[in-house]
Write a protein that holds these residues in place. Structure first.
Motif, short mmCIF file in Angstrom:
data_model
loop_
_atom_site.label_atom_id
_atom_site.label_comp_id
_atom_site.label_asym_id
_atom_site.label_seq_id
_atom_site.Cartn_x
_atom_site.Cartn_y
_atom_site.Cartn_z
N SER A 225 3.70 9.79 -48.88
CA SER A 225 3.80 10.17 -50.29
C SER A 225 2.99 11.40 -50.64
CB SER A 225 3.37 9.00 -51.18
OG SER A 225 4.25 7.91 -50.98
N CYS B 238 6.20 5.15 -47.52
CA CYS B 238 7.37 4.48 -48.10
C CYS B 238 8.59 4.74 -47.21
CB CYS B 238 7.63 4.91 -49.54
SG CYS B 238 7.97 6.64 -49.76
N SER C 251 13.59 2.59 -50.18
CA SER C 251 12.75 2.23 -51.33
C SER C 251 13.11 3.01 -52.59
CB SER C 251 11.27 2.46 -51.00
OG SER C 251 10.89 1.63 -49.94
#
Length: 99
Positions: A60, A73, A29
């Motif tokens: 995150s 992510c 990502s």
């Protein structure tokens, strides 16, 4: 005594991580690197190449108990490592490595 790192993840972590990886089509990502998918033939790759092309799932907020989808992510090993070297996270030094 604080919980060990692995104990902080839910029992179904593998399932959660798989969904996150599938949603991004096995691409990092951050940098967009196409990573190894289940079933890909990796016999021509060295161990280091396989490690570099492994997709991981990053929290995150660096809290492994927080598995809300918007906190997760998919990152290649190098990008994941860069997040953890800039900020002390939920892994110990040396736990994430390219080699």
């Amino acid at each position: 005594m604080p919980k060990k790192s692995r104990e902080r993840y839910p029992q179904n972590w593998s399932d959660i991580a798989l969904v996150v990886k599938q949603e991004v089509n096995w691409r990092c990502s951050k940098c967009g690197l196409q990573c190894i998918r289940p079933g890909d033939n990796t016999s021509s790759l060295t161990r280091s190449q396989r490690m570099a092309l492994t997709l991981t799932v990053h929290h995150s907020n660096f809290v492994p108990e927080d598995n809300r989808r918007d906190n997760l992510c998919a990152l290649c090993t190098a990008c994941h490592l860069s997040f953890h070297t800039r900020r002390k996270g939920n892994v110990s030094p040396g736990q994430l490595s390219l080699f």
